[in-house]
Scaffold this motif. Structure first.
Motif, PDB file in Angstrom:
ATOM      1  N   GLY A  57      -8.879  -1.938 -20.445  1.00 27.33           N
ATOM      2  CA  GLY A  57      -8.098  -0.922 -19.748  1.00 27.33           C
ATOM      3  C   GLY A  57      -8.056  -1.099 -18.248  1.00 27.33           C
ATOM      4  N   LEU A  58      -8.381  -2.315 -17.742  1.00 27.53           N
ATOM      5  CA  LEU A  58      -8.440  -2.543 -16.293  1.00 27.53           C
ATOM      6  C   LEU A  58      -7.537  -3.713 -15.913  1.00 27.53           C
ATOM      7  CD1 LEU A  58      -9.981  -1.528 -13.743  1.00 27.53           C
ATOM      8  CD2 LEU A  58     -11.636  -3.343 -14.186  1.00 27.53           C
ATOM      9  N   THR A  59      -6.755  -3.536 -14.828  1.00 28.39           N
ATOM     10  CA  THR A  59      -5.856  -4.575 -14.333  1.00 28.39           C
ATOM     11  C   THR A  59      -6.048  -4.726 -12.824  1.00 28.39           C
ATOM     12  OG1 THR A  59      -4.199  -4.057 -16.030  1.00 28.39           O
ATOM     13  CG2 THR A  59      -3.436  -5.277 -14.110  1.00 28.39           C
ATOM     14  N   TYR A  60      -5.922  -5.966 -12.332  1.00 30.08           N
ATOM     15  CA  TYR A  60      -6.040  -6.237 -10.895  1.00 30.08           C
ATOM     16  C   TYR A  60      -4.702  -6.740 -10.361  1.00 30.08           C
ATOM     17  CZ  TYR A  60     -11.059  -6.201 -11.938  1.00 30.08           C
ATOM     18  OH  TYR A  60     -12.312  -5.851 -12.343  1.00 30.08           O
ATOM     19  N   VAL A  61      -4.300  -6.210  -9.198  1.00 37.88           N
ATOM     20  CA  VAL A  61      -3.039  -6.619  -8.582  1.00 37.88           C
ATOM     21  C   VAL A  61      -3.295  -6.888  -7.095  1.00 37.88           C
ATOM     22  CG1 VAL A  61      -0.651  -5.975  -8.058  1.00 37.88           C
ATOM     23  CG2 VAL A  61      -1.715  -5.211 -10.205  1.00 37.88           C
ATOM     24  N   PRO A  62      -2.875  -8.052  -6.553  1.00 40.44           N
ATOM     25  CA  PRO A  62      -3.067  -8.348  -5.123  1.00 40.44           C
ATOM     26  C   PRO A  62      -2.313  -7.373  -4.227  1.00 40.44           C
ATOM     27  CG  PRO A  62      -2.548 -10.344  -6.354  1.00 40.44           C
ATOM     28  CD  PRO A  62      -2.307  -9.197  -7.294  1.00 40.44           C
ATOM     29  N   VAL A  63      -2.859  -7.186  -3.011  1.00 40.08           N
ATOM     30  CA  VAL A  63      -2.248  -6.280  -2.034  1.00 40.08           C
ATOM     31  C   VAL A  63      -1.458  -7.095  -1.020  1.00 40.08           C
ATOM     32  CG1 VAL A  63      -2.701  -4.559  -0.249  1.00 40.08           C
ATOM     33  CG2 VAL A  63      -4.128  -4.629  -2.306  1.00 40.08           C
ATOM     34  N   MET A 115       0.814  -1.213   0.000  1.00 42.16           N
ATOM     35  CA  MET A 115       0.000   0.000   0.000  1.00 42.16           C
ATOM     36  C   MET A 115       0.846   1.262   0.000  1.00 42.16           C
ATOM     37  SD  MET A 115      -3.234  -0.607  -0.333  1.00 42.16           S
ATOM     38  CE  MET A 115      -4.014   0.919   0.198  1.00 42.16           C
ATOM     39  N   ASP A 116       2.023   1.201   0.600  1.00 37.73           N
ATOM     40  CA  ASP A 116       2.841   2.417   0.608  1.00 37.73           C
ATOM     41  C   ASP A 116       3.313   2.800  -0.797  1.00 37.73           C
ATOM     42  OD1 ASP A 116       4.769   0.468   0.180  1.00 37.73           O
ATOM     43  OD2 ASP A 116       5.971   0.980   1.945  1.00 37.73           O
ATOM     44  N   GLU A 117       3.258   1.858  -1.735  1.00 36.15           N
ATOM     45  CA  GLU A 117       3.671   2.144  -3.105  1.00 36.15           C
ATOM     46  C   GLU A 117       2.612   2.953  -3.860  1.00 36.15           C
ATOM     47  OE1 GLU A 117       6.228  -1.213  -4.994  1.00 36.15           O
ATOM     48  OE2 GLU A 117       4.708  -2.233  -3.779  1.00 36.15           O
ATOM     49  N   VAL A 118       1.415   3.049  -3.308  1.00 38.99           N
ATOM     50  CA  VAL A 118       0.353   3.821  -3.977  1.00 38.99           C
ATOM     51  C   VAL A 118      -0.104   4.979  -3.094  1.00 38.99           C
ATOM     52  CG1 VAL A 118      -0.439   1.903  -5.402  1.00 38.99           C
ATOM     53  CG2 VAL A 118      -1.418   2.210  -3.119  1.00 38.99           C
ATOM     54  N   ALA A 119       0.780   5.379  -2.163  1.00 39.45           N
ATOM     55  CA  ALA A 119       0.418   6.421  -1.201  1.00 39.45           C
ATOM     56  C   ALA A 119       0.074   7.747  -1.872  1.00 39.45           C
ATOM     57  CB  ALA A 119       1.559   6.622  -0.201  1.00 39.45           C
ATOM     58  N   HIS A 120       0.645   8.024  -3.025  1.00 42.90           N
ATOM     59  CA  HIS A 120       0.414   9.319  -3.672  1.00 42.90           C
ATOM     60  C   HIS A 120      -0.607   9.230  -4.807  1.00 42.90           C
ATOM     61  CE1 HIS A 120       3.693  10.910  -1.330  1.00 42.90           C
ATOM     62  NE2 HIS A 120       4.502   9.950  -1.766  1.00 42.90           N
ATOM     63  N   GLU A 121      -1.270   8.087  -4.907  1.00 39.84           N
ATOM     64  CA  GLU A 121      -2.270   7.902  -5.956  1.00 39.84           C
ATOM     65  C   GLU A 121      -3.636   8.431  -5.510  1.00 39.84           C
ATOM     66  OE1 GLU A 121      -1.777   6.690  -8.941  1.00 39.84           O
ATOM     67  OE2 GLU A 121       0.257   5.863  -8.751  1.00 39.84           O
ATOM     68  N   SER A 122      -4.468   8.755  -6.493  1.00 40.79           N
ATOM     69  CA  SER A 122      -5.869   9.085  -6.218  1.00 40.79           C
ATOM     70  C   SER A 122      -6.679   7.786  -6.217  1.00 40.79           C
ATOM     71  CB  SER A 122      -6.417  10.023  -7.289  1.00 40.79           C
ATOM     72  OG  SER A 122      -5.740  11.256  -7.265  1.00 40.79           O
ATOM     73  N   PHE A 123      -7.733   7.766  -5.394  1.00 36.68           N
ATOM     74  CA  PHE A 123      -8.560   6.562  -5.290  1.00 36.68           C
ATOM     75  C   PHE A 123     -10.008   6.862  -5.674  1.00 36.68           C
ATOM     76  CE2 PHE A 123      -4.970   5.266  -2.791  1.00 36.68           C
ATOM     77  CZ  PHE A 123      -4.909   3.886  -2.945  1.00 36.68           C
ATOM     78  N   VAL A 124     -10.644   5.819  -6.164  1.00 37.08           N
ATOM     79  CA  VAL A 124     -12.084   5.839  -6.412  1.00 37.08           C
ATOM     80  C   VAL A 124     -12.714   4.906  -5.389  1.00 37.08           C
ATOM     81  CG1 VAL A 124     -13.917   5.290  -8.052  1.00 37.08           C
ATOM     82  CG2 VAL A 124     -11.745   6.238  -8.871  1.00 37.08           C
ATOM     83  N   ALA A 125     -13.800   5.318  -4.762  1.00 38.70           N
ATOM     84  CA  ALA A 125     -14.441   4.477  -3.743  1.00 38.70           C
ATOM     85  C   ALA A 125     -15.944   4.710  -3.745  1.00 38.70           C
ATOM     86  CB  ALA A 125     -13.869   4.778  -2.360  1.00 38.70           C
ATOM     87  N   LEU A 158      -8.036   1.699   6.614  1.00 44.62           N
ATOM     88  CA  LEU A 158      -7.188   0.926   7.525  1.00 44.62           C
ATOM     89  C   LEU A 158      -5.859   0.564   6.866  1.00 44.62           C
ATOM     90  CD1 LEU A 158      -6.654  -0.888  10.061  1.00 44.62           C
ATOM     91  CD2 LEU A 158      -7.817  -2.726   8.820  1.00 44.62           C
ATOM     92  N   LEU A 159      -5.913   0.029   5.665  1.00 43.49           N
ATOM     93  CA  LEU A 159      -4.689  -0.389   4.978  1.00 43.49           C
ATOM     94  C   LEU A 159      -3.795   0.800   4.657  1.00 43.49           C
ATOM     95  CD1 LEU A 159      -6.214  -3.059   2.558  1.00 43.49           C
ATOM     96  CD2 LEU A 159      -4.858  -3.490   4.624  1.00 43.49           C
ATOM     97  N   ALA A 160      -4.407   1.912   4.264  1.00 42.84           N
ATOM     98  CA  ALA A 160      -3.623   3.117   3.977  1.00 42.84           C
ATOM     99  C   ALA A 160      -2.970   3.647   5.241  1.00 42.84           C
ATOM    100  CB  ALA A 160      -4.521   4.179   3.350  1.00 42.84           C
ATOM    101  N   ASN A 161      -3.726   3.686   6.331  1.00 37.61           N
ATOM    102  CA  ASN A 161      -3.164   4.186   7.593  1.00 37.61           C
ATOM    103  C   ASN A 161      -2.011   3.312   8.082  1.00 37.61           C
ATOM    104  OD1 ASN A 161      -5.010   6.252   7.597  1.00 37.61           O
ATOM    105  ND2 ASN A 161      -6.367   5.335   9.116  1.00 37.61           N
ATOM    106  N   LYS A 162      -2.141   1.997   7.905  1.00 35.98           N
ATOM    107  CA  LYS A 162      -1.047   1.105   8.279  1.00 35.98           C
ATOM    108  C   LYS A 162       0.211   1.410   7.473  1.00 35.98           C
ATOM    109  CE  LYS A 162      -1.429  -3.259   8.951  1.00 35.98           C
ATOM    110  NZ  LYS A 162      -1.717  -4.697   8.710  1.00 35.98           N
TER     111      LYS A 162
END
Length: 303
Positions: A259-265, A189-199, A214-218
């Motif tokens: 145009g969509l890819t999934y990557v495990p966390v 998750m720290d590798e995407v800390a500066h990314e924008s999110f959709v939720a 939770l995952l971002a805060n960790k």
């Protein structure tokens, strides 16, 4: 008032047109049979049968009563069958709710298919509800069982509800296919800390929203949620359009957009619970049968 035994005796005599043959069919002696038919006639106040030493014939009232006797016995047998089916959980109604993301998980169709085979006469009413509204609907008696994505947050609700955990489903990051990280086998998750999110809005899907936070805060950051979508599919469409990343359950891989890819966390908390919830004090045979199918199909059988 006549009883079912007398009706069965009367139908046997009418069908055999012989007290001797009817007594043999009913496995009793002839005198008690004759006494019961006489008692039936006395109760009704009419002669149902014309008897001679050689023959038995129905009177006109006797023919009418025979039709009614058969109908009453048939209805009694039907009632007995239906009551037994209800007691065994094989008939009745089951009100079932599920969250949107659960509709993509194999457990729901698998359980419904098996339950339809086990209890084909149970009417299953389905509705989509997010997890928190499901807990409220269960406690209010508006639904009987639900496929939920979280544990009850209040201890009083936890005591009132029965939970059967089906899966701890891994979470994935959905990324645009052209994203520099989209080719990775996994991501921290720290590798995407500066990314924008959709939720999805928290009031709509609190479980997934809170898991993202939770995952971002960790990982030491607050997620920058720039866009919201009411449904998971809409959220993934925004990701494919390059509007941000999204955290989703692994079964959402079945949604394949260009145009969509999934990557495990990479995180032990990167999972989403899947459980079946019902009222702890609900001893309905229909519910018990459904929960047995859940255990057989998912818990014991495995996903």
């Amino acid at each position: 008032m006549f009883d079912f035994r007398q009706l069965r005796y009367y139908v046997a005599v009418c069908e055999e047109l012989s007290f001797t043959r009817a007594a043999r069919r009913l496995h009793l002696s002839q005198p008690p049979l004759s006494q019961q038919i006489q008692a039936l006639e006395q109760d009704l106040g009419v002669r149902l049968l014309e008897r001679t030493k050689r023959s038995v014939a129905l009177t006109e009232p006797g023919r009418i009563f025979l039709d009614h006797a058969r109908q009453i016995l048939a209805k009694a047998d039907e009632a007995r069958t239906q009551v037994a089916a209800a007691a065994a959980g094989h008939s009745g109604q089951l009100r079932l709710a599920y969250t949107v993301s659960v509709s993509f998980h194999p457990s729901l169709p698998r359980v419904l298919l098996r339950y339809g085979q086990v209890a084909p006469n149970v009417r299953v009413e389905l509705c989509e509800l997010y997890t928190e509204p499901q807990f409220e609907a269960l406690l209010d008696g508006k639904i009987d069982v639900g496929f939920v994505r979280d544990e009850p947050q209040r201890s009083i609700d936890a005591k009132a509800l029965r939970m059967t955990v089906l899966d701890r489903e891994p979470l994935l990051l959905a990324l645009p296919s052209g994203h520099p990280l989209s080719g990775r086998s996994s991501l921290r998750m720290d590798e995407v800390a500066h990314e924008s999110f959709v939720a999805q809005p928290r009031e709509v899907a609190a479980t997934l929203y809170d898991r993202l936070v939770l995952l971002a805060n960790k990982a030491g950051f607050q997620p920058q949620i720039r866009r919201h979508a009411q449904q998971v599919n809409g959220m993934l469409a925004m990701v494919a359009a390059g509007l941000g990343l999204a955290l989703v359950p692994a079964t959402m891989r079945t949604v394949r957009l260009a145009g969509l890819t999934y990557v495990p966390v990479e995180d032990p908390d990167a999972y989403m619970l899947l459980a079946v919830a019902s009222r702890a004090n609900d001893d309905s045979p229909v519910l018990a049968q459904f929960l047995a199918v859940v255990t057989e199909t998912v818990v014991s059988g495995g996903l």
